[in-house]
Design a protein around this motif. Structure first.
Motif, mmCIF file in Angstrom:
data_model
loop_
_atom_site.group_PDB
_atom_site.id
_atom_site.type_symbol
_atom_site.label_atom_id
_atom_site.label_comp_id
_atom_site.label_asym_id
_atom_site.label_seq_id
_atom_site.Cartn_x
_atom_site.Cartn_y
_atom_site.Cartn_z
ATOM 1 N N GLU A 63 0.847 -1.191 0.000
ATOM 2 C CA GLU A 63 0.000 0.000 0.000
ATOM 3 C C GLU A 63 0.881 1.239 0.000
ATOM 4 O OE1 GLU A 63 -3.384 1.979 2.930
ATOM 5 O OE2 GLU A 63 -2.758 -0.086 3.248
ATOM 6 N N LEU A 64 0.474 2.245 -0.751
ATOM 7 C CA LEU A 64 1.221 3.501 -0.839
ATOM 8 C C LEU A 64 0.314 4.654 -0.436
ATOM 9 C CD1 LEU A 64 3.743 5.126 -1.750
ATOM 10 C CD2 LEU A 64 2.726 5.179 -4.025
ATOM 11 N N GLU A 65 0.838 5.495 0.447
ATOM 12 C CA GLU A 65 0.114 6.696 0.872
ATOM 13 C C GLU A 65 0.989 7.909 0.579
ATOM 14 O OE1 GLU A 65 -0.982 8.701 5.130
ATOM 15 O OE2 GLU A 65 -1.580 6.612 4.862
ATOM 16 N N LEU A 66 0.402 8.924 -0.010
ATOM 17 C CA LEU A 66 1.118 10.170 -0.279
ATOM 18 C C LEU A 66 0.666 11.209 0.728
ATOM 19 C CD1 LEU A 66 0.841 10.298 -4.164
ATOM 20 C CD2 LEU A 66 2.633 9.262 -2.765
ATOM 21 N N ASP A 67 1.610 11.718 1.500
ATOM 22 C CA ASP A 67 1.333 12.718 2.527
ATOM 23 C C ASP A 67 1.805 14.070 2.011
ATOM 24 O OD1 ASP A 67 1.251 14.379 4.735
ATOM 25 O OD2 ASP A 67 2.328 13.016 6.055
ATOM 26 N N CYS A 68 0.869 14.952 1.746
ATOM 27 C CA CYS A 68 1.180 16.271 1.190
ATOM 28 C C CYS A 68 0.988 17.396 2.206
ATOM 29 C CB CYS A 68 0.332 16.525 -0.049
ATOM 30 S SG CYS A 68 0.652 15.354 -1.376
ATOM 31 N N ASP A 69 0.905 17.059 3.489
ATOM 32 C CA ASP A 69 0.696 18.075 4.521
ATOM 33 C C ASP A 69 1.795 19.132 4.527
ATOM 34 O OD1 ASP A 69 -1.682 17.015 5.387
ATOM 35 O OD2 ASP A 69 -0.830 15.994 7.133
ATOM 36 N N GLN A 70 3.027 18.736 4.216
ATOM 37 C CA GLN A 70 4.147 19.677 4.248
ATOM 38 C C GLN A 70 4.527 20.189 2.862
ATOM 39 O OE1 GLN A 70 7.403 18.539 6.854
ATOM 40 N NE2 GLN A 70 6.057 17.059 7.846
ATOM 41 N N LEU A 71 3.697 19.882 1.876
ATOM 42 C CA LEU A 71 3.920 20.379 0.524
ATOM 43 C C LEU A 71 3.383 21.804 0.445
ATOM 44 C CD1 LEU A 71 4.920 19.681 -2.334
ATOM 45 C CD2 LEU A 71 2.605 18.887 -2.842
ATOM 46 N N GLU A 72 4.273 22.751 0.251
ATOM 47 C CA GLU A 72 3.888 24.159 0.236
ATOM 48 C C GLU A 72 3.263 24.573 -1.090
ATOM 49 O OE1 GLU A 72 7.304 26.506 1.362
ATOM 50 O OE2 GLU A 72 7.831 25.047 2.912
ATOM 51 N N TYR A 73 3.757 23.988 -2.179
ATOM 52 C CA TYR A 73 3.285 24.377 -3.512
ATOM 53 C C TYR A 73 3.626 23.276 -4.493
ATOM 54 C CZ TYR A 73 3.189 26.645 -8.076
ATOM 55 O OH TYR A 73 2.933 26.945 -9.388
ATOM 56 N N THR A 74 2.727 23.025 -5.431
ATOM 57 C CA THR A 74 3.050 22.160 -6.561
ATOM 58 C C THR A 74 2.467 22.769 -7.825
ATOM 59 O OG1 THR A 74 3.010 19.915 -7.449
ATOM 60 C CG2 THR A 74 1.052 20.624 -6.284
ATOM 61 N N SER A 75 3.256 22.756 -8.857
ATOM 62 C CA SER A 75 2.796 23.226 -10.167
ATOM 63 C C SER A 75 2.205 22.039 -10.916
ATOM 64 C CB SER A 75 3.971 23.816 -10.952
ATOM 65 O OG SER A 75 4.873 22.788 -11.316
ATOM 66 N N SER A 76 1.793 22.278 -12.132
ATOM 67 C CA SER A 76 1.265 21.184 -12.951
ATOM 68 C C SER A 76 2.333 20.117 -13.200
ATOM 69 C CB SER A 76 0.716 21.709 -14.273
ATOM 70 O OG SER A 76 1.716 22.391 -15.002
ATOM 71 N N ALA A 77 3.596 20.517 -13.203
ATOM 72 C CA ALA A 77 4.685 19.536 -13.369
ATOM 73 C C ALA A 77 4.713 18.577 -12.177
ATOM 74 C CB ALA A 77 6.023 20.250 -13.521
ATOM 75 N N GLY A 78 4.475 19.095 -11.001
ATOM 76 C CA GLY A 78 4.421 18.250 -9.806
ATOM 77 C C GLY A 78 3.213 17.328 -9.821
ATOM 78 N N LEU A 79 2.102 17.833 -10.290
ATOM 79 C CA LEU A 79 0.912 16.993 -10.400
ATOM 80 C C LEU A 79 1.129 15.851 -11.387
ATOM 81 C CD1 LEU A 79 -1.923 19.672 -10.358
ATOM 82 C CD2 LEU A 79 -1.263 18.110 -8.523
ATOM 83 N N ARG A 80 1.850 16.131 -12.468
ATOM 84 C CA ARG A 80 2.150 15.069 -13.444
ATOM 85 C C ARG A 80 2.983 13.956 -12.805
ATOM 86 N NH1 ARG A 80 2.151 19.381 -17.011
ATOM 87 N NH2 ARG A 80 4.363 19.823 -16.745
ATOM 88 N N VAL A 81 3.904 14.308 -11.934
ATOM 89 C CA VAL A 81 4.719 13.310 -11.232
ATOM 90 C C VAL A 81 3.795 12.378 -10.438
ATOM 91 C CG1 VAL A 81 6.409 12.980 -9.379
ATOM 92 C CG2 VAL A 81 6.788 14.736 -11.104
ATOM 93 N N ILE A 82 2.862 12.969 -9.725
ATOM 94 C CA ILE A 82 1.935 12.180 -8.898
ATOM 95 C C ILE A 82 1.008 11.344 -9.781
ATOM 96 C CG2 ILE A 82 0.021 12.355 -7.270
ATOM 97 C CD1 ILE A 82 1.511 14.851 -6.127
ATOM 98 N N LEU A 83 0.510 11.912 -10.850
ATOM 99 C CA LEU A 83 -0.391 11.167 -11.737
ATOM 100 C C LEU A 83 0.308 9.998 -12.426
ATOM 101 C CD1 LEU A 83 -2.455 14.080 -13.300
ATOM 102 C CD2 LEU A 83 -3.243 12.348 -11.687
ATOM 103 N N ARG A 84 1.587 10.156 -12.718
ATOM 104 C CA ARG A 84 2.334 9.051 -13.351
ATOM 105 C C ARG A 84 2.444 7.862 -12.403
ATOM 106 N NH1 ARG A 84 5.142 12.871 -16.886
ATOM 107 N NH2 ARG A 84 6.558 13.564 -15.271
ATOM 108 N N LEU A 85 2.438 8.104 -11.110
ATOM 109 C CA LEU A 85 2.441 7.012 -10.147
ATOM 110 C C LEU A 85 1.190 6.154 -10.317
ATOM 111 C CD1 LEU A 85 3.505 8.563 -6.742
ATOM 112 C CD2 LEU A 85 4.733 6.870 -8.071
ATOM 113 N N LYS A 86 0.090 6.810 -10.494
ATOM 114 C CA LYS A 86 -1.182 6.110 -10.651
ATOM 115 C C LYS A 86 -1.200 5.250 -11.914
ATOM 116 C CE LYS A 86 -5.721 5.807 -9.781
ATOM 117 N NZ LYS A 86 -6.110 4.663 -9.048
ATOM 118 N N GLN A 87 -0.552 5.727 -12.962
ATOM 119 C CA GLN A 87 -0.545 5.015 -14.234
ATOM 120 C C GLN A 87 0.341 3.762 -14.201
ATOM 121 O OE1 GLN A 87 0.730 8.047 -16.932
ATOM 122 N NE2 GLN A 87 -1.300 8.950 -17.126
ATOM 123 N N ASP A 88 1.337 3.755 -13.336
ATOM 124 C CA ASP A 88 2.268 2.612 -13.271
ATOM 125 C C ASP A 88 1.758 1.489 -12.423
ATOM 126 O OD1 ASP A 88 3.924 4.018 -14.925
ATOM 127 O OD2 ASP A 88 5.289 4.642 -13.351
#
Length: 67
Positions: free
Chosen positions: A42-67
């Motif tokens: 199981e994988l959990e992504l904790d973004c509580d300490q993420l101050e900012y993400t651009s669309s490039a950062g969102l693509r990184v996270i979405l690619r995880l879902k695709q794999d």
């Protein structure tokens, strides 16, 4: 920056700081390395300490879902 915490078959990845086009590729490489080092059911992504993400950062996270 990323931090990995393992708990009984679960891997928690903490995103810390900023993910943008300047560092998205290195964040993705670091993320892939952590996933290879810490196999999990199981994988959990904790973004509580993420101050900012651009669309490039969102693509990184979405690619995880695709794999």
């Amino acid at each position: 920056m990323l931090k990995a915490i393992q708990e009984e078959g679960k891997l928690i990845i903490q995103f810390i700081g900023v993910i943008n086009s300047a560092n998205a590729a290195s964040v993705e490489s670091e993320l892939r390395a952590l996933l290879n080092e810490h196999p999990c059911d199981e994988l959990e992504l904790d973004c509580d300490q993420l101050e900012y993400t651009s669309s490039a950062g969102l693509r990184v996270i979405l690619r995880l879902k695709q794999d």
